[in-house]
Scaffold this active site. Structure first.
Site, PDB file in Angstrom:
ATOM      1  N   LEU A  17       0.815  -1.205   0.000  1.00 38.29           N
ATOM      2  CA  LEU A  17       0.000   0.000   0.000  1.00 38.29           C
ATOM      3  C   LEU A  17       0.855   1.264   0.000  1.00 38.29           C
ATOM      4  O   LEU A  17       0.513   2.259  -0.648  1.00 38.29           O
ATOM      5  CB  LEU A  17      -0.927  -0.003   1.219  1.00 38.29           C
ATOM      6  CG  LEU A  17      -1.866  -1.202   1.359  1.00 38.29           C
ATOM      7  CD1 LEU A  17      -2.696  -1.087   2.630  1.00 38.29           C
ATOM      8  CD2 LEU A  17      -2.767  -1.340   0.136  1.00 38.29           C
ATOM      9  N   ASP A  36      11.560   2.900   5.335  1.00 37.94           N
ATOM     10  CA  ASP A  36      11.417   1.443   5.291  1.00 37.94           C
ATOM     11  C   ASP A  36      12.706   0.839   5.810  1.00 37.94           C
ATOM     12  O   ASP A  36      13.712   1.553   5.976  1.00 37.94           O
ATOM     13  CB  ASP A  36      11.125   0.980   3.854  1.00 37.94           C
ATOM     14  CG  ASP A  36      10.265  -0.275   3.798  1.00 37.94           C
ATOM     15  OD1 ASP A  36      10.666  -1.277   4.416  1.00 37.94           O
ATOM     16  OD2 ASP A  36       9.209  -0.261   3.146  1.00 37.94           O
ATOM     17  N   ASP A  60      13.472   2.495  11.372  1.00 41.22           N
ATOM     18  CA  ASP A  60      12.657   1.669  12.250  1.00 41.22           C
ATOM     19  C   ASP A  60      11.656   2.611  12.898  1.00 41.22           C
ATOM     20  O   ASP A  60      12.027   3.478  13.705  1.00 41.22           O
ATOM     21  CB  ASP A  60      13.546   1.001  13.306  1.00 41.22           C
ATOM     22  CG  ASP A  60      12.770   0.109  14.272  1.00 41.22           C
ATOM     23  OD1 ASP A  60      11.528   0.249  14.364  1.00 41.22           O
ATOM     24  OD2 ASP A  60      13.408  -0.709  14.960  1.00 41.22           O
ATOM     25  N   VAL A  61      10.380   2.446  12.573  1.00 42.58           N
ATOM     26  CA  VAL A  61       9.373   3.413  13.027  1.00 42.58           C
ATOM     27  C   VAL A  61       9.178   3.405  14.537  1.00 42.58           C
ATOM     28  O   VAL A  61       8.602   4.351  15.087  1.00 42.58           O
ATOM     29  CB  VAL A  61       8.012   3.180  12.325  1.00 42.58           C
ATOM     30  CG1 VAL A  61       8.134   3.428  10.835  1.00 42.58           C
ATOM     31  CG2 VAL A  61       7.461   1.784  12.623  1.00 42.58           C
ATOM     32  N   CYS A  87       2.038   3.389   6.592  1.00 41.08           N
ATOM     33  CA  CYS A  87       1.658   2.066   6.077  1.00 41.08           C
ATOM     34  C   CYS A  87       2.501   0.936   6.660  1.00 41.08           C
ATOM     35  O   CYS A  87       2.233  -0.235   6.377  1.00 41.08           O
ATOM     36  CB  CYS A  87       1.788   2.037   4.548  1.00 41.08           C
ATOM     37  SG  CYS A  87       0.666   3.135   3.679  1.00 41.08           S
ATOM     38  N   SER A 149      -7.459  -1.236   9.660  1.00 42.50           N
ATOM     39  CA  SER A 149      -7.884  -2.446   8.956  1.00 42.50           C
ATOM     40  C   SER A 149      -9.298  -2.758   9.406  1.00 42.50           C
ATOM     41  O   SER A 149      -9.689  -2.432  10.544  1.00 42.50           O
ATOM     42  CB  SER A 149      -6.976  -3.626   9.293  1.00 42.50           C
ATOM     43  OG  SER A 149      -7.538  -4.854   8.846  1.00 42.50           O
ATOM     44  N   TYR A 162      -3.074  -8.637  15.718  1.00 44.55           N
ATOM     45  CA  TYR A 162      -3.267  -7.721  14.591  1.00 44.55           C
ATOM     46  C   TYR A 162      -4.518  -6.875  14.785  1.00 44.55           C
ATOM     47  O   TYR A 162      -4.499  -5.645  14.610  1.00 44.55           O
ATOM     48  CB  TYR A 162      -3.365  -8.527  13.299  1.00 44.55           C
ATOM     49  CG  TYR A 162      -3.513  -7.688  12.054  1.00 44.55           C
ATOM     50  CD1 TYR A 162      -2.455  -6.910  11.591  1.00 44.55           C
ATOM     51  CD2 TYR A 162      -4.706  -7.672  11.336  1.00 44.55           C
ATOM     52  CE1 TYR A 162      -2.580  -6.139  10.441  1.00 44.55           C
ATOM     53  CE2 TYR A 162      -4.843  -6.895  10.193  1.00 44.55           C
ATOM     54  CZ  TYR A 162      -3.775  -6.138   9.745  1.00 44.55           C
ATOM     55  OH  TYR A 162      -3.903  -5.370   8.621  1.00 44.55           O
ATOM     56  N   LYS A 166      -4.800  -2.726  15.184  1.00 40.28           N
ATOM     57  CA  LYS A 166      -5.552  -1.898  14.239  1.00 40.28           C
ATOM     58  C   LYS A 166      -6.732  -1.209  14.911  1.00 40.28           C
ATOM     59  O   LYS A 166      -7.099  -0.083  14.542  1.00 40.28           O
ATOM     60  CB  LYS A 166      -6.012  -2.750  13.056  1.00 40.28           C
ATOM     61  CG  LYS A 166      -4.852  -3.277  12.200  1.00 40.28           C
ATOM     62  CD  LYS A 166      -3.971  -2.151  11.678  1.00 40.28           C
ATOM     63  CE  LYS A 166      -2.880  -2.653  10.754  1.00 40.28           C
ATOM     64  NZ  LYS A 166      -2.050  -1.556  10.196  1.00 40.28           N
ATOM     65  N   THR A 197      -2.098  -6.960  -2.085  1.00 37.05           N
ATOM     66  CA  THR A 197      -0.691  -6.607  -1.879  1.00 37.05           C
ATOM     67  C   THR A 197       0.176  -7.803  -2.260  1.00 37.05           C
ATOM     68  O   THR A 197      -0.321  -8.929  -2.384  1.00 37.05           O
ATOM     69  CB  THR A 197      -0.450  -6.240  -0.413  1.00 37.05           C
ATOM     70  OG1 THR A 197      -0.772  -7.374   0.404  1.00 37.05           O
ATOM     71  CG2 THR A 197      -1.311  -5.049   0.003  1.00 37.05           C
TER      72      THR A 197
END
Length: 256
Positions: A17, A36, A60-61, A87, A149, A162, A166, A197
């Site tokens: 995405l 990324d 690294d976020v 994303c 999501s 997950y 989200k 994806t």
């Protein structure tokens, strides 16, 4: 907000995405900064999108210093950041108890929350501080778009980590938008359904067909380009704020 000559920060920007959104933004005349971990893929994306308007920064976020360094490099290259699209994320699966009765991994749960939810929050808070210094343009200093999501509403069996991550992003959206409204910074989220994806399109066709069968209309996987199109509309439509928008072909996820 018009996109020409704007600068957009995209986490997870080298695949899926994020990559689709980067392509759409570049086509609309924006500069993009791809955050990324995959350096080789990052170099490939810069070559594809064009070195004049694309920058890759290994990031690294979840790490404050990484994100701060990326913001500094983005500003030095392109100037003020006015768009952020988050994303980056992971999607592990595992039941609360396995067939032998063993409990789910706390390490896996923590990692998912750390990357998907805390990583998103980390980028948001730091990019918001940067956007706050932008000039006010038509009541706007910037816009942030996070990736939720539909699992955040209807998590399936095996999706506890997950779905929780989200749901957290959905829960962040309105209060964050309210926090930043006085500064002219909008915050929205997109909640995709089953999207085509690379992760999904690499699965066997029968698996893809089974996923598509539950989608009412159109009966197929979503295209990453459709996510990108919605992201661009949110950026350009100044009255969309504090909202999580489903992108799912009317799908409501069954238990499994």
């Amino acid at each position: 907000m018009q996109l020409s000559n704007q600068t957009a920060l995209i986490t997870g920007g080298c695949s899926g995405l994020g990559h689709a959104t980067a392509k759409a933004l570049v086509a609309a005349g924006a500069n993009v900064v791809l955050l990324d971990l995959n350096e080789s893929l990052g170099a490939q994306r810069v070559a594809e999108l064009g070195e004049d308007n694309t920058l890759f920064v290994r990031t690294d976020v979840t790490q404050q210093l990484d994100v701060e360094a990326a913001l500094d490099k983005a500003y030095a290259r392109f100037g003020a950041i006015t768009v952020c699209v988050n994303c980056a994320g992971i999607a592990p699966a595992g039941r609360m108890l396995d067939r032998a009765g063993n409990p789910a991994s706390l390490e896996d749960f923590s990692k998912t929350i750390n990357i998907n939810l805390i990583g998103t929050f980390n980028v948001c808070r730091l990019v918001a501080a940067s956007m706050a210094g932008n000039d006010l343009n038509d009541e706007s200093r910037g816009v942030i778009i996070n990736t939720a999501s539909i699992a955040g509403y209807e998590g399936q069996i095996g999706q506890t980590a997950y779905a929780a991550s989200k749901a957290g992003i959905i829960g962040l959206t309105l209060p964050m938008a309210r926090d930043l409204a006085p500064l002219g910074i909008r915050v929205n989220s997109i909640a995709p359904g089953v999207m085509g994806t690379p992760l999904l399109t690499a699965m066997p066709q029968n698996v893809q067909d089974a996923l598509s069968a539950n989608v009412p209309n159109p009966k197929r996987l979503g295209f990453p380009e459709e996510f990108a199109s919605l992201a661009l509309h949110i950026i350009q439509n100044g009255y969309i704020n504090g909202e999580t928008i489903r992108l799912d072909g009317a799908l409501r996820m069954p238990p499994k």
